[in-house]
Write an enzyme that holds these catalytic residues in place. Sequence first.
Site, PDB file in Angstrom:
ATOM      1  N   SER A 131       0.865  -1.184   0.000  1.00  0.00           N
ATOM      2  CA  SER A 131       0.000   0.000   0.000  1.00  0.00           C
ATOM      3  C   SER A 131       0.901   1.234   0.000  1.00  0.00           C
ATOM      4  O   SER A 131       2.023   1.188   0.513  1.00  0.00           O
ATOM      5  CB  SER A 131      -0.875   0.017   1.258  1.00  0.00           C
ATOM      6  N   TYR A 144      -1.772  -1.102  10.576  1.00  0.00           N
ATOM      7  CA  TYR A 144      -1.963  -1.379   9.139  1.00  0.00           C
ATOM      8  C   TYR A 144      -0.756  -0.861   8.352  1.00  0.00           C
ATOM      9  O   TYR A 144      -0.178  -1.590   7.536  1.00  0.00           O
ATOM     10  CB  TYR A 144      -3.248  -0.716   8.636  1.00  0.00           C
TER      11      TYR A 144
HETATM   12  P1  NAD Z   1     -11.283  -6.534   0.138  1.00  0.00           P
HETATM   13  O1  NAD Z   1     -11.694  -6.402   1.564  1.00  0.00           O
HETATM   14  O2  NAD Z   1     -12.264  -6.284  -0.947  1.00  0.00           O
HETATM   15  O3  NAD Z   1     -10.624  -7.964  -0.112  1.00  0.00           O
HETATM   16  C1  NAD Z   1      -9.753  -8.576   0.819  1.00  0.00           C
HETATM   17  C2  NAD Z   1     -10.005 -10.072   0.769  1.00  0.00           C
HETATM   18  O4  NAD Z   1      -9.088 -10.701   1.687  1.00  0.00           O
HETATM   19  C3  NAD Z   1     -11.440 -10.435   1.208  1.00  0.00           C
HETATM   20  O5  NAD Z   1     -12.095 -11.188   0.208  1.00  0.00           O
HETATM   21  C4  NAD Z   1     -11.225 -11.211   2.490  1.00  0.00           C
HETATM   22  O6  NAD Z   1     -12.172 -12.255   2.705  1.00  0.00           O
HETATM   23  C5  NAD Z   1      -9.795 -11.751   2.310  1.00  0.00           C
HETATM   24  N1  NAD Z   1      -9.261 -12.061   3.643  1.00  0.00           N
HETATM   25  C6  NAD Z   1      -9.109 -11.202   4.679  1.00  0.00           C
HETATM   26  N2  NAD Z   1      -8.729 -11.882   5.768  1.00  0.00           N
HETATM   27  C7  NAD Z   1      -8.642 -13.195   5.417  1.00  0.00           C
HETATM   28  C8  NAD Z   1      -8.320 -14.390   6.122  1.00  0.00           C
HETATM   29  N3  NAD Z   1      -8.012 -14.383   7.430  1.00  0.00           N
HETATM   30  N4  NAD Z   1      -8.312 -15.558   5.448  1.00  0.00           N
HETATM   31  C9  NAD Z   1      -8.628 -15.590   4.122  1.00  0.00           C
HETATM   32  N5  NAD Z   1      -8.948 -14.491   3.396  1.00  0.00           N
HETATM   33  C10 NAD Z   1      -8.969 -13.311   4.052  1.00  0.00           C
HETATM   34  O7  NAD Z   1     -10.025  -5.558   0.007  1.00  0.00           O
HETATM   35  P2  NAD Z   1      -9.217  -5.008  -1.254  1.00  0.00           P
HETATM   36  O8  NAD Z   1      -9.335  -3.545  -1.208  1.00  0.00           O
HETATM   37  O9  NAD Z   1      -9.510  -5.768  -2.492  1.00  0.00           O
HETATM   38  O10 NAD Z   1      -7.746  -5.351  -0.731  1.00  0.00           O
HETATM   39  C11 NAD Z   1      -6.830  -6.206  -1.383  1.00  0.00           C
HETATM   40  C12 NAD Z   1      -5.436  -5.785  -0.959  1.00  0.00           C
HETATM   41  O11 NAD Z   1      -5.198  -4.444  -1.386  1.00  0.00           O
HETATM   42  C13 NAD Z   1      -5.219  -5.781   0.555  1.00  0.00           C
HETATM   43  O12 NAD Z   1      -3.959  -6.338   0.855  1.00  0.00           O
HETATM   44  C14 NAD Z   1      -5.261  -4.311   0.905  1.00  0.00           C
HETATM   45  O13 NAD Z   1      -4.540  -4.014   2.082  1.00  0.00           O
HETATM   46  C15 NAD Z   1      -4.644  -3.699  -0.323  1.00  0.00           C
HETATM   47  N6  NAD Z   1      -4.941  -2.273  -0.521  1.00  0.00           N
HETATM   48  C16 NAD Z   1      -6.223  -1.843  -0.670  1.00  0.00           C
HETATM   49  C17 NAD Z   1      -6.475  -0.478  -0.825  1.00  0.00           C
HETATM   50  C18 NAD Z   1      -7.870   0.058  -0.978  1.00  0.00           C
HETATM   51  O14 NAD Z   1      -8.054   1.291  -0.941  1.00  0.00           O
HETATM   52  N7  NAD Z   1      -8.884  -0.758  -1.155  1.00  0.00           N
HETATM   53  C19 NAD Z   1      -5.407   0.431  -0.850  1.00  0.00           C
HETATM   54  C20 NAD Z   1      -4.104  -0.047  -0.722  1.00  0.00           C
HETATM   55  C21 NAD Z   1      -3.877  -1.412  -0.554  1.00  0.00           C
END
Ligand code: NAD
Length: 244
Positions: A131, A144
């Site tokens: 991130s 985080y």
């Molecule tokens: P999201 O919440 O839509 O998806 C995350 C997925 O991870 C979910 O489907 C969830 O079920 C799975 N997950 C979480 N804990 C789990 C566990 N214990 N066991 C199995 N699966 C698990 O989020 P996203 O925005 O698609 O995030 C994806 C990645 O991108 C993450 O690593 C997040 O930190 C990173 N990210 C997101 C953003 C944003 O603004 N959305 C920004 C920077 C980085």
Amino acid sequence: MMEFAGKTALVTGAAGGIGAAVVRALRAQGARVAVADRDTAGIEAEAHLDGNLLDAGYADGLAAAAARALGRLDIVVNNAGVITRGTVTETGDDDWDLSVGVNVQAPFRISRAAIPIMAGQGGGAIINVASCWGLRPGPGHAVYCMTKAAIASLTQCMGMDHAHQGIRINAVAPNEVNTPMLRTGFARRGFDPDTAVAELGRTVPLGRIAEPEDIADVILFLASDAARYMVGAVVEVNGGKPVK
Ligand code: NAD
């Protein structure tokens, strides 16, 4: 260059916003994909590996399970993540264990198991999802931000250490992405997600926050032969809005 016919991939967090976009894009380019998440029912893929990444046995076994199901393992996308809010003094042990467990320990376990499998096949690619907040932290999300800095650093270390085995390990560092993670955060704080996403978009030089596909395309690039000389890179994908 972005052709994945004959390639296989394991994608964690496949039921989430970015994960689902990565799965769709990889399969559209010909890859066969094993999807991992707590519940992958309804996701179109060649293998479904449901489980909780906090379960060490599950995380340790995912790479081998994907290789068994797909016949080989060329690509791993360590995408699953959780976000917890709060300063250090507001962070309980449960939030610490959850954030470190999903965001750092699981990719560590999965990569540790995937690297020998890929080395035995002559190479592979691992892409971690960090991130912007792992590069320059924002306020009120101490643990985080720390976990995302940790996965960025682990990417650089693993990249250096395993390039000689033909394994390229890189990361993407998105800023805000329009996914359930972001939208449920807004909803929890009492904001309408559509309005909040539109307002946030006006703070981005490109005029909108990222859609999951914007991040997925960069992940596919890093997984592809077009990125054949990239190792240990942490690529910011931010629409021109780096975290200050
Ligand atoms: P999201 O919440 O839509 O998806 C995350 C997925 O991870 C979910 O489907 C969830 O079920 C799975 N997950 C979480 N804990 C789990 C566990 N214990 N066991 C199995 N699966 C698990 O989020 P996203 O925005 O698609 O995030 C994806 C990645 O991108 C993450 O690593 C997040 O930190 C990173 N990210 C997101 C953003 C944003 O603004 N959305 C920004 C920077 C980085």
